[in-house]
Design a protein around this motif. Structure first.
Motif, mmCIF file in Angstrom:
data_model
loop_
_atom_site.group_PDB
_atom_site.id
_atom_site.type_symbol
_atom_site.label_atom_id
_atom_site.label_comp_id
_atom_site.label_asym_id
_atom_site.label_seq_id
_atom_site.Cartn_x
_atom_site.Cartn_y
_atom_site.Cartn_z
ATOM 1 N N LYS A 180 0.838 -1.199 0.000
ATOM 2 C CA LYS A 180 0.000 0.000 0.000
ATOM 3 C C LYS A 180 0.876 1.253 0.000
ATOM 4 C CE LYS A 180 -4.223 1.642 0.215
ATOM 5 N NZ LYS A 180 -5.133 1.481 -0.895
ATOM 6 N N ARG A 181 1.949 1.226 0.796
ATOM 7 C CA ARG A 181 2.881 2.371 0.836
ATOM 8 C C ARG A 181 3.491 2.622 -0.536
ATOM 9 N NH1 ARG A 181 8.296 3.118 0.807
ATOM 10 N NH2 ARG A 181 8.794 0.904 0.879
ATOM 11 N N LEU A 182 3.955 1.549 -1.176
ATOM 12 C CA LEU A 182 4.588 1.674 -2.495
ATOM 13 C C LEU A 182 3.615 2.234 -3.522
ATOM 14 C CD1 LEU A 182 6.691 -1.584 -2.788
ATOM 15 C CD2 LEU A 182 7.548 0.743 -3.057
ATOM 16 N N GLN A 183 2.394 1.714 -3.499
ATOM 17 C CA GLN A 183 1.402 2.167 -4.480
ATOM 18 C C GLN A 183 1.127 3.659 -4.297
ATOM 19 O OE1 GLN A 183 -2.183 3.000 -4.104
ATOM 20 N NE2 GLN A 183 -2.196 3.397 -6.293
ATOM 21 N N ARG A 184 1.026 4.095 -3.061
ATOM 22 C CA ARG A 184 0.760 5.523 -2.792
ATOM 23 C C ARG A 184 1.939 6.390 -3.212
ATOM 24 N NH1 ARG A 184 -2.711 4.704 2.556
ATOM 25 N NH2 ARG A 184 -4.743 4.835 1.578
ATOM 26 N N GLU A 185 3.161 5.912 -2.914
ATOM 27 C CA GLU A 185 4.357 6.691 -3.271
ATOM 28 C C GLU A 185 4.514 6.818 -4.782
ATOM 29 O OE1 GLU A 185 8.193 5.842 -1.565
ATOM 30 O OE2 GLU A 185 7.333 5.603 0.437
ATOM 31 N N LEU A 186 4.270 5.712 -5.491
ATOM 32 C CA LEU A 186 4.484 5.697 -6.937
ATOM 33 C C LEU A 186 3.321 6.318 -7.699
ATOM 34 C CD1 LEU A 186 5.860 2.068 -7.067
ATOM 35 C CD2 LEU A 186 7.196 4.109 -7.593
ATOM 36 N N GLY A 187 2.110 6.228 -7.139
ATOM 37 C CA GLY A 187 0.931 6.804 -7.780
ATOM 38 C C GLY A 187 0.497 6.094 -9.046
ATOM 39 N N ILE A 188 0.953 4.846 -9.232
ATOM 40 C CA ILE A 188 0.530 4.099 -10.424
ATOM 41 C C ILE A 188 -0.564 3.099 -10.038
ATOM 42 C CG2 ILE A 188 2.773 4.345 -11.569
ATOM 43 C CD1 ILE A 188 3.346 1.397 -10.915
ATOM 44 N N THR A 189 -1.264 2.590 -11.029
ATOM 45 C CA THR A 189 -2.338 1.627 -10.785
ATOM 46 C C THR A 189 -1.737 0.266 -10.439
ATOM 47 O OG1 THR A 189 -3.701 2.806 -12.388
ATOM 48 C CG2 THR A 189 -4.414 0.588 -11.788
ATOM 49 N N PHE A 190 -2.187 -0.309 -9.337
ATOM 50 C CA PHE A 190 -1.841 -1.685 -8.974
ATOM 51 C C PHE A 190 -3.102 -2.531 -9.191
ATOM 52 C CE2 PHE A 190 1.941 -1.722 -5.763
ATOM 53 C CZ PHE A 190 2.620 -0.747 -6.483
#
Length: 324
Positions: A180-190
């Motif tokens: 979740k942290r990575l997705q928020r930091e990167l701002g890309i669709t998971f």
């Protein structure tokens, strides 16, 4: 930072001979969101993910990313990256070279690809393990390396195929927070495939529930849990009763069922201690089983055992009508 890359499935079907694995599925994924494809084995969720990745061909329909139909493009040309359940790391390459491998295949020079690999290892908190081989890492560490390797090509969409299933329960919860942290930091669709309801509720901005090759419901986690559209969704998400009231099928959350001296007569058939609550299953005189989740302290003030006669009650306003 939101990248704004639209991913859309348009009437996508996947056939294996006479078997339809995915049937006429259309869905627009919100850019920069964490989406979980959730459902039982064989529902079509993994086939959907593999079609987006390009590891399965599309029988009918289109997969569109950023306005471009990517359905017939090879995986490396799609703008997507996939992290596999098995991690699939190269055993003879160290962590840094594993992460840099796809850049090497693209002809990126060694200094540039190592710099990029080091950036990604920092992102997943694996810098100190850069010179180790995969066999010298724990399962959780291998997963972080696999994540870094998938992200090194700067994909518009990251696809995750049951990425937490090989981990023990404690590590699984830690890695959920990390994803979740990575997705928020990167701002890309998971886009993350799972059969775990708890995992989907914990991670997703949107849960896409699949059953029998189609999407049954797609909505934020709270809506899927509190307002299931169909009997399947209510039963699959757990924590609900599906009962008949005045000839209609309705869903009723188990924690909305009260056990007391008034209400519907029933007999206790099972009691299960679950820590913060006690799960009590009772059978009504009409033969329907009703699950009640009773707060632990409340239950032990007046314990019940299988065979005991009880009464069940609930607020009519908490009943949720299901589509047939």
């Amino acid at each position: 930072m939101r990248t704004g890359h639209d991913l859309e499935l348009i009437h996508v079907t996947k056939r294996y001979g006479d078997t339809v694995a995915v049937r006429n599925v259309s869905h627009l994924f919100t850019p920069g969101s964490y989406v979980c494809l959730l459902g039982p084995s064989g529902c079509g969720k993994s086939s959907t993910l593999r079609m987006i990745a390009g590891h399965e061909s599309v029988s009918e329909g289109q997969i569109v990313l950023d306005g471009v139909d990517i359905s017939t493009l090879p995986p490396a040309k799609r703008g997507t990256a996939m992290m596999f359940q098995s991690y699939a790391l190269f055993p003879h390459l160290n962590v840094r070279d594993n992460v840099a491998f796809s850049l090497r295949m693209k002809g990126v020079g060694k200094p540039a690809r190592q710099t990029k690999a080091n950036e990604l290892l920092e992102l997943v908190h694996m810098t100190e393990y850069a010179d180790r081989l995969p066999a010298q890492l724990s399962g959780g560490q291998q997963q972080r390396v696999a994540l870094a390797r998938a992200l090194v090509t700067e994909p518009k969409v990251l696809l995750l195929d049951e990425p937490l299933s090989a981990l023990d329960p404690f590590l699984r919860i830690r890695m959920r927070a990390e994803l979740k942290r990575l997705q928020r930091e990167l701002g890309i669709t998971f886009v993350h495939v799972t059969h775990g309801q708890e995992e989907a509720l914990a991670l997703a901005d949107e849960v896409v529930v699949m059953n029998d090759a189609v999407i049954e419901q797609a909505a934020p986690p709270r809506e899927v849990f509190n307002a299931p559209r169909t009997e399947f969704v209510a039963r699959f998400m757990g924590g609900h009763n599906v009962i008949s009231v005045n000839g209609s099928k309705v869903a009723l959350r188990a924690d909305d069922v009260k056990v007391g001296r008034k209400g519907l007569a029933a007999t206790v058939v099972a009691v299960e201690y679950q820590g913060a609550s006690v799960s009590l299953t009772a059978k009504t005189e009409q033969g329907e089983e009703v699950l009640a989740l009773v707060p632990e302290e409340q239950f032990f003030k007046s314990p019940k055992n299988p065979g005991d006669a009880i009464h069940l009650a609930w607020d009519e306003g908490r009943l949720h009508r299901l589509q047939s």
